[in-house]
Design an enzyme around this catalytic site. Structure first.
Site, PDB file in Angstrom:
ATOM      1  N   ASP A   1      -5.301  17.352 -32.714  1.00  0.00           N
ATOM      2  CA  ASP A   1      -4.113  16.525 -32.928  1.00  0.00           C
ATOM      3  C   ASP A   1      -3.780  16.348 -34.405  1.00  0.00           C
ATOM      4  OD1 ASP A   1      -3.538  15.936 -30.348  1.00  0.00           O
ATOM      5  OD2 ASP A   1      -4.553  14.008 -30.327  1.00  0.00           O
TER       6      ASP A   1
ATOM      7  N   LYS B   1       2.394  16.969 -33.845  1.00  0.00           N
ATOM      8  CA  LYS B   1       3.812  17.158 -34.195  1.00  0.00           C
ATOM      9  C   LYS B   1       3.929  18.226 -35.268  1.00  0.00           C
ATOM     10  CE  LYS B   1       5.667  12.696 -33.036  1.00  0.00           C
ATOM     11  NZ  LYS B   1       5.265  11.363 -33.458  1.00  0.00           N
TER      12      LYS B   1
ATOM     13  N   MET C   1       0.123   1.733 -34.288  1.00  0.00           N
ATOM     14  CA  MET C   1       1.482   2.269 -34.070  1.00  0.00           C
ATOM     15  C   MET C   1       2.528   1.162 -34.232  1.00  0.00           C
ATOM     16  SD  MET C   1       0.788   4.757 -30.803  1.00  0.00           S
ATOM     17  CE  MET C   1      -0.369   3.721 -29.945  1.00  0.00           C
TER      18      MET C   1
END
Ligand code: SAH
Length: 270
Positions: free
Chosen positions: A42, A64, A177
Site C-alpha cells: 500500500d 493510489k 484520516m
C-alpha cells in the site's frame, strides 16, 4: 471442503508495516517479507521495506497512483486470490496494523470464502505510534485511563454515524484520516460539550525524518494547522499538551526549525 483440499493454494500473510520507520516492522513481519514470492503493498507502507524482500520476489503496488485510477478493493482481492491460486506465498503489506482501518478484515473474509490460508501479523498502528513519536502518552496515571481511536473520514458525510456524546467523554481521542475534517471534528466536539481549552496535537508523518507536530487547543487548532500534509493523526485530550515536555524525536530539519508559541515543531536542536 477443507483447506487441505486446496493444498495447491499458497498462503497470504497480512503484514503490518508499522507507521513509517522501517525498523518499526515486527521481526516476524520482516522474516515473512524476506521469504515471500509476491509483495502486495500500500501507499502507507514505507517502500524502503522492499529492500528486505528476496531478489526473486515480485512487487505489486496497490496504493493510489498520481493521474491513474486507484486500484479498487475488488482488484486487490482479485490479485491476492489469483496469486494464491498460483501457489505463491504472498506478503500483503499494509501501513500500521492490518486490522486498524486497513481493510484487513475484508481481505480475510474474501480469503476465508475461497478457503485460502492466511495469517495476520499485527503491526504498530499509527494510532499508537503517532502520539508516541510526538511525546504524547495516550494514557497516564490519574490523567487518562482510556483512549479511543476513531476515523474522521466519514464525519462529513455521515453525521449520524459518529457517536459524539460518547467521544466527548474519551480521555484521549485519537483520530485517523481526520486532518481534512478537522474543522467539523473540533466544531462537533465543542458543540457536544468538550472544553475548547482541551489540548490538541496533530502529528504528521510520524517516525519519518519529516515528522512534524502542531499543538494547540480544540478552539485554536484549526487556525494553527493550516498546511497539514498527509498522513496525519490528531490527538485530542489533556495529554496532548505533554508533547511540550516529552517530545523526543529528532528530525533531520531540526536545525532549520523555528519554534513559535502557536506552532511547535517538536524537534530539538542537537
Ligand atoms: N492501518 C493503519 C491506518 C490506516 S488509515 C494504521 O494502523 O496505522 C490511514 C491513516 O493512518 C492516515 O490518514 C493517518 O491518520 C494515519 N497514519 C498512517 N501513517 C501515519 C504516520 N506515519 N503519521 C501520522 N499518521 C499516520
Amino acid at each position: 471442503m477443507s483447506v487441505e483440499a486446496y493444498h495447491n493454494y499458497g498462503k497470504v500473510y497480512l503484514v503490518g508495516a508499522g507507521p513509517g520507520d522501517p525498523e518499526l516492522i515486527t521481526v516476524k513481519g520482516a522474516r515473512i517479507l524476506s521469504e515471500a514470492d509476491t509483495i502486495v503493498y500500500d501507499r502507507l507502507a514505507n517502500p524502503e521495506l522492499l529492500s528486505m524482500t528476496s531478489e526473486k520476489s515480485e512487487h505489486i503496488y496497490v496504493g493510489k497512483r498520481p493521474d491513474k485510477p486507484s486500484v479498487s478493493q475488488e482488484q486487490i482481492n482479485h490479485i491476492l486470490v489469483t496469486k494464491a491460486g498460483e501457489g505463491k506465498t504472498i506478503a500483503r503489506l499494509k501501513g500500521g496494523d492490518p486490522f486498524v482501518f486497513g481493510r484487513g478484515g475484508e481481505e480475510c473474509e474474501v480469503l476465508r470464502s475461497k478457503e485460502i490460508p492466511y495469517e495476520v501479523v499485527p503491526g504498530i498502528s499509527s494510532s499508537l505510534a503517532a502520539p508516541a513519536y510526538a511525546g504524547i502518552p495516550v494514557t497516564h496515571r490519574k490523567v487518562a485511563r482510556s483512549f479511543t481511536v476513531v476515523t474522521g473520514h466519514t464525519i462529513k458525510n455521515t453525521e449520524t454515524f459518529t457517536n459524539w456524546e460518547h467521544l466527548v467523554h474519551s480521555d484521549t481521542l485519537v483520530v485517523l484520516m481526520g486532518t481534512r475534517s478537522l474543522p467539523q471534528i473540533t466544531e462537533k466536539l465543542i458543540k457536544h460539550g468538550k472544553d475548547p481549552q482541551t489540548p490538541v496535537g496533530i502529528v504528521e508523518k510520524a517516525s519519518y525524518s519529516s515528522q512534524r507536530t502542531t499543538l494547540g487547543t480544540l478552539g485554536t487548532i484549526v487556525d494553527e494547522a493550516t498546511d497539514i500534509s498527509s498522513p496525519g493523526t490528531i490527538v485530542i485530550g489533556e495529554l496532548a499538551a505533554k508533547s511540550h515536555e516529552l517530545a523526543w524525536f529528532q528530525t533531520e530539519d531540526a536545525k532549520e526549525t523555528t519554534v513559535s508559541n502557536s506552532r511547535l515543531r517538536t524537534q530539538f536542536v542537537g
